[in-house]
Write an enzyme that holds these catalytic residues in place. Structure first.
Site, PDB file in Angstrom:
ATOM      1  N   SER A 146      84.868 -21.205  48.455  1.00  0.00           N
ATOM      2  CA  SER A 146      84.809 -20.928  47.013  1.00  0.00           C
ATOM      3  C   SER A 146      86.202 -20.806  46.394  1.00  0.00           C
ATOM      4  O   SER A 146      87.207 -20.606  47.085  1.00  0.00           O
ATOM      5  CB  SER A 146      84.044 -19.626  46.759  1.00  0.00           C
TER       6      SER A 146
HETATM    7  N1  SAH Z   1      81.603 -17.742  51.568  1.00  0.00           N
HETATM    8  C1  SAH Z   1      82.023 -19.075  51.979  1.00  0.00           C
HETATM    9  C2  SAH Z   1      81.613 -20.159  50.991  1.00  0.00           C
HETATM   10  C3  SAH Z   1      80.310 -20.628  51.363  1.00  0.00           C
HETATM   11  S1  SAH Z   1      79.607 -22.065  50.666  1.00  0.00           S
HETATM   12  C4  SAH Z   1      83.510 -19.139  52.223  1.00  0.00           C
HETATM   13  O1  SAH Z   1      84.207 -18.151  51.963  1.00  0.00           O
HETATM   14  O2  SAH Z   1      83.966 -20.172  52.720  1.00  0.00           O
HETATM   15  C5  SAH Z   1      77.915 -21.567  50.903  1.00  0.00           C
HETATM   16  C6  SAH Z   1      77.494 -21.419  52.344  1.00  0.00           C
HETATM   17  O3  SAH Z   1      76.165 -20.912  52.331  1.00  0.00           O
HETATM   18  C7  SAH Z   1      77.460 -22.735  53.106  1.00  0.00           C
HETATM   19  O4  SAH Z   1      78.224 -22.634  54.265  1.00  0.00           O
HETATM   20  C8  SAH Z   1      75.980 -22.927  53.402  1.00  0.00           C
HETATM   21  O5  SAH Z   1      75.731 -23.569  54.634  1.00  0.00           O
HETATM   22  C9  SAH Z   1      75.461 -21.503  53.402  1.00  0.00           C
HETATM   23  N2  SAH Z   1      74.020 -21.388  53.155  1.00  0.00           N
HETATM   24  C10 SAH Z   1      73.258 -22.115  52.305  1.00  0.00           C
HETATM   25  N3  SAH Z   1      71.966 -21.725  52.352  1.00  0.00           N
HETATM   26  C11 SAH Z   1      71.891 -20.704  53.246  1.00  0.00           C
HETATM   27  C12 SAH Z   1      70.825 -19.913  53.735  1.00  0.00           C
HETATM   28  N4  SAH Z   1      69.558 -20.070  53.339  1.00  0.00           N
HETATM   29  N5  SAH Z   1      71.138 -18.956  54.652  1.00  0.00           N
HETATM   30  C13 SAH Z   1      72.417 -18.783  55.082  1.00  0.00           C
HETATM   31  N6  SAH Z   1      73.462 -19.523  54.663  1.00  0.00           N
HETATM   32  C14 SAH Z   1      73.210 -20.484  53.753  1.00  0.00           C
END
Ligand code: SAH
Length: 215
Positions: free
Chosen positions: A61
């Site tokens: 993000s």
């Molecule tokens: N917090 C992260 C950014 C994440 S992007 C960072 O600092 O890099 C969103 C993430 O949520 C992705 O890696 C995606 O795979 C995960 N995600 C999406 N749906 C999800 C779910 N149902 N349960 C757990 N993780 C999920």
């Protein structure tokens, strides 16, 4: 990067009601090396105030959003926090500076394992991660003082509200694709909840409940 975050906080103050973020949050943003969470070929952008691809169609993000969501959680050294969407692990590493313990759930196994390796290498010993469906939270360690979701859901997942302590805060983007609203849900000591709109944001979608269960 810190100056860019300050500028964006100032530009959005009318929406967020914040003139500045907590100094401890900014200190945590200063301390965590974002370049260690960004793919090798994108290193030159590691300290820009923008999201970046991390593979598997996911992104790390934007630093301003990481800082704002962290601030909304009102971190304290004696509190625990649950993150849904570990991704690169960067947000969890920022939280680890400010909370006693960070639990983080990621749906995509390869990302979860890579983040776990980073936490070991960088010695973030107060982060525990697992691969799983974040819609269900992580009941074993509940309740949490704070919960943060870093992928956009279509609705507020009920399991997460249940796993929040009375007095706790849940921060998450909710809405239709490309029209997400950052929400803050506060649970009072009686267990009643109140939801506040914070800011329009763009997040990768949360992998749908049915889809996640079926994979
Ligand atoms: N917090 C992260 C950014 C994440 S992007 C960072 O600092 O890099 C969103 C993430 O949520 C992705 O890696 C995606 O795979 C995960 N995600 C999406 N749906 C999800 C779910 N149902 N349960 C757990 N993780 C999920």
């Amino acid at each position: 990067m810190l100056a860019d975050i300050d500028m964006e906080v100032a530009a959005t103050r009318g929406l967020t009601g914040r003139d500045a973020l907590d100094a401890r949050v900014m200190q945590a943003m200063r301390k965590v090396p974002r370049d260690k969470f960004v793919p090798r070929d994108l290193q030159r952008f590691a300290f820009d105030n923008g999201p970046l691809p991390i593979g598997h169609q996911q992104t790390i993000s934007q630093p301003f959003i990481v800082a704002l969501m962290t601030d909304l959680l009102e971190p304290e050294e004696n509190k625990t926090v649950l993150e849904i969407g570990t991704g690169s692990g960067y947000q969890a590493a920022v939280l680890a500076q400010l909370f006693r313990k960070v639990y983080t759930v990621e749906f995509i196994r390869a990302l979860s394992e890579q983040a776990a390796k980073r936490f070991r290498e960088l010695r973030y010993d107060n982060i525990e991660c697992r691969t799983g469906n974040g819609y269900l939270g992580w009941p074993e360690h509940a309740p949490y003082d704070g919960i943060i979701v870093t992928a956009a859901a279509t609705h507020i997942p009920e399991a997460l509200v249940q796993q929040l302590k009375p007095g706790g805060r849940l921060v998450l983007p909710v809405g239709l694709p490309f029209a997400h609203q950052e929400l803050l849900l506060e649970k009072d000591l009686q267990g009643d909840t109140q939801v506040t709109d914070i800011l329009g944001v763009a997040f990768v979608p949360m992998i749908a409940e049915e889809e996640a269960v079926g994979r």
